[in-house]
Scaffold this active site. Structure first.
Site, short mmCIF file in Angstrom:
data_model
loop_
_atom_site.label_atom_id
_atom_site.label_comp_id
_atom_site.label_asym_id
_atom_site.label_seq_id
_atom_site.Cartn_x
_atom_site.Cartn_y
_atom_site.Cartn_z
N ALA A 84 -7.04 1.20 -6.29
CA ALA A 84 -5.59 1.15 -6.45
C ALA A 84 -4.99 0.30 -5.34
O ALA A 84 -5.60 0.10 -4.28
CB ALA A 84 -4.99 2.56 -6.43
N ASP A 85 -3.80 -0.19 -5.60
CA ASP A 85 -3.05 -0.92 -4.57
C ASP A 85 -1.59 -0.50 -4.68
O ASP A 85 -1.05 -0.40 -5.79
CB ASP A 85 -3.19 -2.43 -4.76
N THR A 86 -0.98 -0.25 -3.54
CA THR A 86 0.42 0.12 -3.51
C THR A 86 1.21 -0.93 -2.73
O THR A 86 0.84 -1.29 -1.62
CB THR A 86 0.62 1.50 -2.85
#
Length: 208
Positions: free
Chosen positions: A82-84
């Site tokens: 994931a990437d935020t």
């Protein structure tokens, strides 16, 4: 295992191994909400600099996909990455390099709404499942005292946009529209759906 009627039931343990492509303790905690503990953690090493003119949402989606592809895994292992990204208008607010940059981010966020974009990518073999979740976050007007106190806490370190909603900064956020867990770093509902699509038994069998 025996059913109520006394019939012996064999529970298969032939489930795929889950690899979490992130060293983030918050993502491990969010997976734990589903009762899932990753079999291994393999944080990818990729270039996370935005491309020239790259907008926040495409950048975030690209990061999650590149992370998933960069994690070494066997054909029957499932990789979750994931990437935020925190977006203030068209500007990407990454992880501040120092307290000065964190202060700049906080001043920019003060009294305004911004978007938190979290992209999730799940890979199994050559197949990739992806989802992007956007959440609108409102930050109350911050005084100099509040900004300085937050900087002194050190919570801003290693966090996109210079804050974490699950910590002290939550007191400065009166309103969000979207997914709270996505702002933390992993939208739980969407991650569960992607894992199921890839063949991981989210709601049963992962503890065998």
């Amino acid at each position: 295992m025996t059913s109520p009627r006394g019939v012996s039931i064999t529970v298969s343990s032939n489930r795929p191994r889950l690899v979490l492509g992130s060293a983030s303790p918050r993502r491990r905690e969010l997976l734990a909400q589903l009762g899932i503990v990753a079999d291994d953690v393999r944080a990818p090493d990729i270039d996370e600099d935005p491309r020239k003119g790259e907008l926040p949402r495409p950048y975030c989606a690209r990061m999650a996909a590149e992370k998933a592809r960069a994690v070494p895994a066997g054909p029957e292992e499932i990789v979750l990455c994931a990437d935020t990204t925190v977006a203030l208008g068209r500007r990407i607010l990454g992880k501040p390099a120092n307290s000065g940059e964190a202060a700049e981010f906080l001043v920019g966020l003060s009294g305004r709404r911004h978007r938190v974009i979290t992209a999730v990518a799940v890979r199994r073999g050559e197949r990739l499942w992806e989802r992007v979740v956007e959440t609108v976050v409102k930050v109350k007007p911050l005084s100099d005292e509040e900004i300085n106190a937050y900087l002194a806490s050190g919570e801003w370190e290693g966090k996109a946009g210079g804050y974490g909603i699950q910590g002290v900064f939550g007191a400065f956020i009166p309103w969000i529209q979207g997914s709270y867990t996505a702002v933390m770093g992993l939208p739980v509902a969407e991650a569960a759906n992607l894992l199921q699509a890839a063949g991981y038994p989210v709601f049963g069998g992962h503890d065998q």
